[in-house]
Design an enzyme around this catalytic site. Structure first.
Site, PDB file in Angstrom:
ATOM      1  N   GLU A   1       0.843  -1.190   0.000  1.00 48.13           N
ATOM      2  CA  GLU A   1       0.000   0.000   0.000  1.00 48.13           C
ATOM      3  C   GLU A   1       0.879   1.241   0.000  1.00 48.13           C
ATOM      4  O   GLU A   1       1.759   1.390   0.861  1.00 48.13           O
ATOM      5  CB  GLU A   1      -0.890   0.035   1.241  1.00 48.13           C
ATOM      6  CG  GLU A   1      -1.935  -1.044   1.297  1.00 48.13           C
ATOM      7  CD  GLU A   1      -2.843  -0.872   2.507  1.00 48.13           C
ATOM      8  OE1 GLU A   1      -4.047  -1.177   2.377  1.00 48.13           O
ATOM      9  OE2 GLU A   1      -2.367  -0.439   3.580  1.00 48.13           O
ATOM     10  N   CYS A   2       0.640   2.134  -0.944  1.00 42.32           N
ATOM     11  CA  CYS A   2       1.314   3.422  -1.002  1.00 42.32           C
ATOM     12  C   CYS A   2       2.834   3.255  -0.918  1.00 42.32           C
ATOM     13  O   CYS A   2       3.459   2.824  -1.862  1.00 42.32           O
ATOM     14  CB  CYS A   2       0.768   4.354   0.072  1.00 42.32           C
ATOM     15  SG  CYS A   2       1.072   6.104  -0.258  1.00 42.32           S
ATOM     16  N   GLY A   3       3.446   3.569   0.233  1.00 42.89           N
ATOM     17  CA  GLY A   3       4.889   3.412   0.356  1.00 42.89           C
ATOM     18  C   GLY A   3       5.343   1.993   0.100  1.00 42.89           C
ATOM     19  O   GLY A   3       6.383   1.758  -0.526  1.00 42.89           O
TER      20      GLY A   3
END
Length: 440
Positions: free
Chosen positions: A331-333
């Site tokens: 997720e994201c990072g």
């Protein structure tokens, strides 16, 4: 005071706008009540994943997000029911009290006022009175009457310049019939540093407990703590914690300063469903446990540690080996670290794990922010094609390449398609949004 269902009373700490002092007051109240020996529990309105860690540090108890856009009423009530044994609930609002998205989601539009109305929690309004005096009462009066289903318990004056300033503001509140529950003078010696996604993470503060103790003393000296307890109430009924299917039975979860943006309610609900969490630290060059049946890489600040992650050979090799036979989701990072490269704010490009072809850059920052509703185009860890997920996106990375198959069709809260579709390649999947709940 407990309601008919045996739930403790609660209060919502809200404000007309961000930056008014909600978090400072919330942390100070939690720490002050804890110092008195109270079992006080915290909640956070909306999709913020940083503040709950501070709440937990201040109260000594887990803090969960409540989100009326991403969660239905049953889900929210079930999370609140985890605090049934507490003596007091403090819920921190987000943005301004009535601020939310334009259209409703699972239950409403995500505003703190909706949470207050659903739970029956009175609102304590934090008012930054710098630059005004009696006029602050007009603001408070407007907030008190804007929605009949939201009850204003009173106000706490913040950033008060002098005793005379406080007296003038109190005159206005008295004329408006609004109770003043505290008055906080301007002070700069107890502050929490911020970063581009909010406060610097709780785990990065070497002297956090000392800061919280100072906040507790400050708030305890200027706020009517006993009166706040008297005003706390609520209408939420006890209910079971709703089931959220975990993505696997044994979940290898990246957890360190680069991978810390994980919603606490998800971990709690995964554990309640029987999943085992196996934490590991990519920054310490650790690989996911070979006994895990799934690996999850949360968001965080990988751009601040890109050089370390690029040189974490055991982590990268172990992650690639894991992905040959089992799902890996980021997720994201975490999604960025699964990609080919990550370019930091100085323009230096770092080689990442290469499970996906994603290339991202912070050299030209651009904010991406908002709720997301995703319909999966293919399977994701623990979810099948066609399932819908609710989440939230908040980052400053720019996509320079996204060559893999899209993971989902993604729209914002208003139904407009967004280009951050996520990616999938064999056992690897990733999204820029953080998963909050399944969409019903």
């Amino acid at each position: 005071m407990r309601n008919a269902s045996g739930m403790p009373g609660g209060l919502v700490i809200a404000a007309p706008a961000s930056g008014s002092g909600k978090t400072t007051l919330t942390l100070g109240l939690l720490a002050a009540y804890r110092a008195q020996g109270l079992d006080v529990r915290a909640f956070k309105n909306g999709p913020d994943y940083i503040d709950p860690a501070f709440h937990a540090a201040a109260s000594g108890r887990p803090s969960f997000n409540l989100d009326s856009w991403a969660m239905d009423a049953r889900h929210m009530a079930g999370l609140v029911s985890t605090a049934r044994d507490a003596e007091l609930i403090i819920a921190e609002g987000s943005m301004g009290l009535f601020d939310g998205v334009a259209s409703s989601g699972a239950c409403s539009n995500g505003a703190s006022a909706d949470m207050a109305a659903m739970m029956g929690w009175p609102v304590v309004l934090v008012l930054d009175v710098s630059g005004q005096a009696q006029s602050a009462a007009a603001v408070a009066k407007g907030f008190a009457t804007f929605r009949p289903d939201v009850r204003l318990a009173g106000v706490i004056l913040n950033r008060v310049a002098s005793p005379r300033h406080e007296a003038l503001a109190r005159v206005g509140m008295e004329q408006a019939g609004i109770e003043v529950l505290g008055s906080l003078p301007r002070q700069t010696d107890v502050t929490l540093p911020e970063r581009h996604l909010g406060l610097v993470q709780a785990g990065e503060h070497e002297h956090l407990q000392a800061i919280l103790s100072a906040l507790a003393a400050f708030i305890g000296s200027h706020v009517r703590l006993e009166r706040l307890r008297q005003l706390a109430s609520g209408e939420v009924s006890c209910g079971p914690l709703p089931f959220i299917a975990p993505p696997g039975q044994r979940i290898a979860l990246a957890q360190d300063r680069a991978f810390s943006f994980m919603y606490p309610h998800l971990l709690e609900q995964w554990r309640q469903a029987g999943a085992e969490i196996l934490p590991f630290s990519p920054l310490a060059d650790e690989a996911p446990a070979p006994s895990a049946d799934l690996c999850w890489l949360p968001g965080g600040y990988p751009e601040l540690h890109a050089g370390v992650l690029a040189n974490a050979g055991h982590f990268q090799q172990g992650l690639r080996h894991f992905a040959r036979t089992r799902p890996v989701h980021g997720e994201c990072g975490g999604y960025m670290v699964m990609g080919e490269t990550l370019t930091d704010a100085d323009g230096v490009t770092h080689r990442m794990a290469g499970l996906l072809g994603l290339q991202t850059s912070f050299a030209k920052r651009r904010m991406h922010l908002g709720y997301r509703l995703a319909t999966l185009s293919g399977p994701m860890a623990g979810r099948e094609a066609g399932q819908r997920l609710r989440g939230h996106e908040f980052h400053y990375a720019t996509i320079t390449a996204q060559p893999d198959e899209p993971l989902a069709y993604v729209v914002d809260a208003n139904g407009a398609a967004v280009p951050e579709t996520g990616s999938r390649r064999e056992n690897a999947t990733g999204t820029f949004f953080h998963f909050i709940a399944d969409a019903t």
